[in-house]
Design a protein around this motif. Structure first.
Motif, PDB file in Angstrom:
ATOM      1  N   ASN A  33       0.845  -1.183   0.000  1.00  0.00           N
ATOM      2  CA  ASN A  33       0.000   0.000   0.000  1.00  0.00           C
ATOM      3  C   ASN A  33       0.895   1.255   0.000  1.00  0.00           C
ATOM      4  OD1 ASN A  33      -1.839   2.076   0.457  1.00  0.00           O
ATOM      5  ND2 ASN A  33      -3.138   0.816   1.793  1.00  0.00           N
TER       6      ASN A  33
ATOM      7  N   ARG B  54       0.483   4.348  -0.931  1.00  0.00           N
ATOM      8  CA  ARG B  54      -0.071   5.630  -0.483  1.00  0.00           C
ATOM      9  C   ARG B  54      -0.172   5.689   1.040  1.00  0.00           C
ATOM     10  NH1 ARG B  54      -1.039   8.795  -4.440  1.00  0.00           N
ATOM     11  NH2 ARG B  54      -1.539   7.996  -6.529  1.00  0.00           N
ATOM     12  N   GLN B  55      -0.556   4.605   1.657  1.00  0.00           N
ATOM     13  CA  GLN B  55      -0.592   4.577   3.116  1.00  0.00           C
ATOM     14  C   GLN B  55       0.832   4.681   3.683  1.00  0.00           C
ATOM     15  OE1 GLN B  55      -3.216   4.847   4.979  1.00  0.00           O
ATOM     16  NE2 GLN B  55      -2.098   4.690   6.920  1.00  0.00           N
TER      17      GLN B  55
ATOM     18  N   ILE C 268       1.933   8.242   3.698  1.00  0.00           N
ATOM     19  CA  ILE C 268       1.367   8.998   4.826  1.00  0.00           C
ATOM     20  C   ILE C 268       2.162   8.727   6.096  1.00  0.00           C
ATOM     21  CG2 ILE C 268      -0.663   9.232   6.302  1.00  0.00           C
ATOM     22  CD1 ILE C 268      -2.357   8.619   3.759  1.00  0.00           C
TER      23      ILE C 268
ATOM     24  N   ILE D  31       1.696  -2.483   7.240  1.00  0.00           N
ATOM     25  CA  ILE D  31       2.124  -2.408   5.835  1.00  0.00           C
ATOM     26  C   ILE D  31       3.089  -3.550   5.557  1.00  0.00           C
ATOM     27  CG2 ILE D  31       3.325  -1.005   4.105  1.00  0.00           C
ATOM     28  CD1 ILE D  31       0.692   0.192   4.942  1.00  0.00           C
TER      29      ILE D  31
END
Length: 303
Positions: free
Chosen positions: A237, A239-240, A243, A276
């Motif tokens: 992931n 995009r996570q 962040i 993740i």
């Protein structure tokens, strides 16, 4: 205990016709280094070198060479300097040896033994008795270096010494400068338009743009400094992960950041704690070209 720098620039500024060519430049060059000076065309490199050797005056600030100000104690400061600004000028109808002998007469204490020593240092023993008009550009550059070091300067300043040289000539010049730095302890301040050669030749590099210092790089210790590696985290992931990392560039399934080794380990732990999946981590050292393009906003025309 660290010795005083051979060169100390303090808020050096040059303004001409209301245009600021060099803007508040402050940096130190330590003894025995080969120090590179990089920047796009018009960045202020040659203007800075001309101020260092007294060809043009400073508008503000000062430059100290071996502790002597070029503004208030110029003769003592310049006595420690050998320089080639632009191309070395020689009498082409004379031999290389005759050119060096002519120059030596203007420098008390330079005898024939020192001339022969300088010739050996730059590798011109086999051609020094031939006329300069028969020399290649690379040989004239080497003769120019021999002339500049005759009086054993503590600082050798070279402005674009690789201009016009073929790859073999560039490599030879690089080897001679390295040899000179190691055998005589000479500090060398060199500008060049070839990033790859600067990376091979220099111990430290300063990058300037629009007359201002925008970056420094220690080429002897770059691999261990924070932010000196490009790190790609392949994750499920991106995009996570971006962040959690607080930034970075997403390329496909990877998050790309500039991190040190400890920072890499810490981010990996934070990603794992957040659930993740990290499939791989790839680190690649940032090159001098990477940093140059980053610092100058991607300008590729340099000189």
């Amino acid at each position: 205990m660290q010795m005083d720098p051979v060169v100390r620039m303090q808020r050096v500024t040059k303004i001409k016709s209301s245009r600021t060519l060099v803007d508040n430049l402050t940096l130190d060059v330590q003894a025995g280094q080969i120090f590179g000076f990089l920047g796009p065309n018009g960045a202020g490199k040659t203007t800075t070198i001309r101020m260092m050797v007294g060809l043009i005056s400073l508008t503000e600030g000062d430059i100290h060479i071996c502790g002597h100000s070029i503004k208030t104690d110029f003769e003592r400061a310049i006595a420690h300097v050998g320089a080639i600004v632009e191309n070395p000028e020689m009498y082409k109808y004379m031999t290389g040896y005759q050119n060096l002998l002519h120059y030596a007469r203007m420098n008390p204490g330079v005898d024939r033994g020192r001339i022969e020593e300088a010739v050996r240092l730059v590798g011109l023993e086999g051609r020094i008795r031939e006329k300069v008009k028969t020399y290649s550009l690379g040989m004239r550059q080497r003769l120019g270096v021999a002339q500049a070091i005759l009086h054993r300067p503590k600082l050798l300043i070279l402005d674009e010494p690789t201009n016009g040289l073929d790859p073999q000539g560039i490599r030879e010049l690089r080897d001679y400068l390295r040899h000179l730095s190691r055998t005589e302890g000479t500090t060398i301040f060199v500008s060049s338009h070839l990033l790859s050669e600067m990376e091979l030749m220099c111990d430290n590099v300063a990058i300037i743009q629009n007359g201002r210092l925008v970056g420094m790089r220690d080429l002897n210790n770059s691999a261990g400094t924070p932010g000196s590696a490009r790190v790609a985290f392949e994750v499920n992931n991106p995009r996570q992960a971006q962040i959690i990392a607080g930034g970075g560039l997403i390329e496909g399934e990877s998050l790309i950041l500039d991190l040190g080794r400890e920072e890499t380990a810490q981010l990996n732990a934070r990603l794992a704690e957040a659930g993740i999946h990290v499939y791989s981590i790839h680190r690649s050292a940032r090159t001098l070209e990477d940093q140059f393009l980053e610092m100058t906003g991607g300008e590729t025309t340099i000189g």
